[in-house]
Design an enzyme around this catalytic site. Sequence first.
Site, PDB file in Angstrom:
ATOM      1  N   GLU A 293       0.850  -1.195   0.000  1.00  0.00           N
ATOM      2  CA  GLU A 293       0.000   0.000   0.000  1.00  0.00           C
ATOM      3  C   GLU A 293       0.879   1.236   0.000  1.00  0.00           C
ATOM      4  O   GLU A 293       2.008   1.200   0.501  1.00  0.00           O
ATOM      5  CB  GLU A 293      -0.863   0.043   1.278  1.00  0.00           C
ATOM      6  CG  GLU A 293      -2.123  -0.740   1.151  1.00  0.00           C
ATOM      7  CD  GLU A 293      -3.004  -0.668   2.390  1.00  0.00           C
ATOM      8  OE1 GLU A 293      -2.632  -0.024   3.390  1.00  0.00           O
ATOM      9  OE2 GLU A 293      -4.079  -1.283   2.338  1.00  0.00           O
TER      10      GLU A 293
ATOM     11  N   HIS B 181      -6.577   7.351  12.310  1.00  0.00           N
ATOM     12  CA  HIS B 181      -7.317   6.087  12.190  1.00  0.00           C
ATOM     13  C   HIS B 181      -8.743   6.378  12.645  1.00  0.00           C
ATOM     14  O   HIS B 181      -8.977   6.677  13.806  1.00  0.00           O
ATOM     15  CB  HIS B 181      -6.659   5.017  13.074  1.00  0.00           C
ATOM     16  CG  HIS B 181      -7.429   3.730  13.133  1.00  0.00           C
ATOM     17  ND1 HIS B 181      -6.921   2.532  12.687  1.00  0.00           N
ATOM     18  CD2 HIS B 181      -8.673   3.452  13.574  1.00  0.00           C
ATOM     19  CE1 HIS B 181      -7.824   1.585  12.855  1.00  0.00           C
ATOM     20  NE2 HIS B 181      -8.904   2.115  13.409  1.00  0.00           N
TER      21      HIS B 181
ATOM     22  N   ARG C 286     -16.620  -8.270  14.178  1.00  0.00           N
ATOM     23  CA  ARG C 286     -16.875  -8.637  15.583  1.00  0.00           C
ATOM     24  C   ARG C 286     -17.065  -7.369  16.386  1.00  0.00           C
ATOM     25  O   ARG C 286     -16.878  -6.270  15.878  1.00  0.00           O
ATOM     26  CB  ARG C 286     -15.668  -9.408  16.111  1.00  0.00           C
ATOM     27  CG  ARG C 286     -14.383  -8.597  15.873  1.00  0.00           C
ATOM     28  CD  ARG C 286     -13.199  -9.057  16.650  1.00  0.00           C
ATOM     29  NE  ARG C 286     -11.971  -8.445  16.188  1.00  0.00           N
ATOM     30  CZ  ARG C 286     -11.487  -7.277  16.588  1.00  0.00           C
ATOM     31  NH1 ARG C 286     -12.160  -6.560  17.473  1.00  0.00           N
ATOM     32  NH2 ARG C 286     -10.371  -6.795  16.101  1.00  0.00           N
TER      33      ARG C 286
HETATM   34  P1  ADP Z   1      -3.672  -4.889  11.573  1.00  0.00           P
HETATM   35  O1  ADP Z   1      -4.801  -5.771  11.155  1.00  0.00           O
HETATM   36  O2  ADP Z   1      -2.356  -5.608  11.632  1.00  0.00           O
HETATM   37  O3  ADP Z   1      -3.979  -4.133  12.823  1.00  0.00           O
HETATM   38  P2  ADP Z   1      -4.356  -2.603   9.856  1.00  0.00           P
HETATM   39  O4  ADP Z   1      -4.493  -2.698   8.388  1.00  0.00           O
HETATM   40  O5  ADP Z   1      -5.623  -2.504  10.643  1.00  0.00           O
HETATM   41  O6  ADP Z   1      -3.468  -3.846  10.371  1.00  0.00           O
HETATM   42  O7  ADP Z   1      -3.430  -1.381  10.228  1.00  0.00           O
HETATM   43  C1  ADP Z   1      -3.057  -1.122  11.564  1.00  0.00           C
HETATM   44  C2  ADP Z   1      -2.462   0.266  11.686  1.00  0.00           C
HETATM   45  O8  ADP Z   1      -1.304   0.389  10.840  1.00  0.00           O
HETATM   46  C3  ADP Z   1      -3.388   1.389  11.254  1.00  0.00           C
HETATM   47  O9  ADP Z   1      -4.270   1.777  12.273  1.00  0.00           O
HETATM   48  C4  ADP Z   1      -2.360   2.455  10.933  1.00  0.00           C
HETATM   49  O10 ADP Z   1      -1.855   3.019  12.127  1.00  0.00           O
HETATM   50  C5  ADP Z   1      -1.228   1.690  10.278  1.00  0.00           C
HETATM   51  N1  ADP Z   1      -1.383   1.620   8.796  1.00  0.00           N
HETATM   52  C6  ADP Z   1      -2.054   0.662   8.106  1.00  0.00           C
HETATM   53  N2  ADP Z   1      -2.025   0.913   6.765  1.00  0.00           N
HETATM   54  C7  ADP Z   1      -1.317   2.065   6.604  1.00  0.00           C
HETATM   55  C8  ADP Z   1      -0.922   2.856   5.459  1.00  0.00           C
HETATM   56  N3  ADP Z   1      -1.249   2.510   4.208  1.00  0.00           N
HETATM   57  N4  ADP Z   1      -0.195   3.990   5.686  1.00  0.00           N
HETATM   58  C9  ADP Z   1       0.167   4.346   6.950  1.00  0.00           C
HETATM   59  N5  ADP Z   1      -0.162   3.644   8.050  1.00  0.00           N
HETATM   60  C10 ADP Z   1      -0.892   2.510   7.911  1.00  0.00           C
END
Ligand code: ADP
Length: 448
Positions: free
Chosen positions: A200, A208, A291
């Site tokens: 990404e 967030h 969930r």
């Molecule tokens: P997980 O399932 O491992 O928790 P997520 O996709 O929910 O992974 O992402 C967790 C956190 O990682 C997000 O809340 C954010 O802080 C950071 N993050 C995820 N994707 C990005 C991105 N494309 N750019 C910057 N930070 C990201």
Amino acid sequence: MFDKVLIANRGEIALRIHRACREMGIRTVAVHSTADAEAMHVRLADESVCIGPAPARDSYLNKAAILSAATITNADAIHPGYGFLSENADFASMVEEHGFTFIGPSPDHIRMMGDKITAKQAAKQAGLPVVPGSEGSIASEDEALTVAEGIGYPVLIKATAGGGGKGMKVADSPEALREAFRLARSEAKAAFGNPDVYMEKYLGRPRHIEIQILADNHGNVVHLGERDCSLQRKHQKLLEEAPSPALNADQRARIGRIACEAIAKLGYRNAGTLEFLYENGEFYFIEMNTRLQVEHPVTEMISGIDLVREQLRVATGAPLGYGQADIRFSGHAVECRINAENPETFAPSPGRIGGYHAPGGLGVRVDSGLYAGYRVPSHYDSMIAKLIVHGTSRNECLMRLRRALGEFVVEGVQTTIPLHARIVNEPDFINGDYDIHWLEKFVAQRTE
Ligand code: ADP
């Protein structure tokens, strides 16, 4: 309505579910490991069954033991809580095959959203904006370099099976990307048994922001507003608030409407959360949690809606019975996750609780299974309590939160209470001016 619900979890969330059941006249069955025989959720439930030894894989993740417990206690339904088996599609199928109701979405929806790539594709097709990135998983370093060229550095490598921030690596150059690709794959393989990764665009200063949705089996969908969960350390949330200081009513209504339309298109049922990153006025879907979430109470505090009660109701097939226009938000709420950890190093601090005093008063809620003399086991997550505070305005909420944190006494183990007390006095936090990197920087400054 169900007569009896088995709660396939432990700690504060098992207690949370028990409370909703009790208020609805539903009897509860607690399950527990040998390490949790004295836990509050076991003490309060109508019945309890020991399902195995302390390690989670032998107890709280032991599907056969949980199904046997449901059978011998004659339960009607199983609530999985969060973590453990809550997003395990095979478990949800087994629950239904054994004639119990799984309190959550269909196994197919859990499966679709459990794989980040299929989740992103489904979200895109349902009309949600997503972070620019690879179309699917990335097979080789060379492919990674080509994709990164297209979207521009910095990029983020993420595990397809991801969760808890594991298998995530940032790269700001082709050299760094080769390294990040290798590391992310080996970390993903170790954590999830699946090395697949995707890419990404790495967003520099996002927040967030996640949208809570509720859907019944009849196609009705509502959203309960957003939660701002930008205060994270190692991608783990520490403090959440609702509403987000970054959104106005129009932005809220717009993303809420898009989220509901997507959920209706997907045919999803029960509670769920769409997680987005939000930067420069744009939302980018990152994942869906199928969930109940740890931070659900902030939504309950501003909407007055008991999410577990709604989960139970719609799981019986009952219609929601209200529409979006009936939902009113009032005031502001913040949740602090209190972990048994050193507040500077974050090293776990299990042990026996000595003195214990929970704060109270108007607008103060503590979700926790703690009591004086309780032994915090070392086998599980370190979160031991959630302090949730509501006020008519954000300012009133923060004043109340400072007061409540000051009253909270947990002796015998170290906790993150002192860290929260510092955060709520920081000008950036008071101004609502923070992104997902703010807390890491704040913690680093303090330990320098
Ligand atoms: P997980 O399932 O491992 O928790 P997520 O996709 O929910 O992974 O992402 C967790 C956190 O990682 C997000 O809340 C954010 O802080 C950071 N993050 C995820 N994707 C990005 C991105 N494309 N750019 C910057 N930070 C990201």
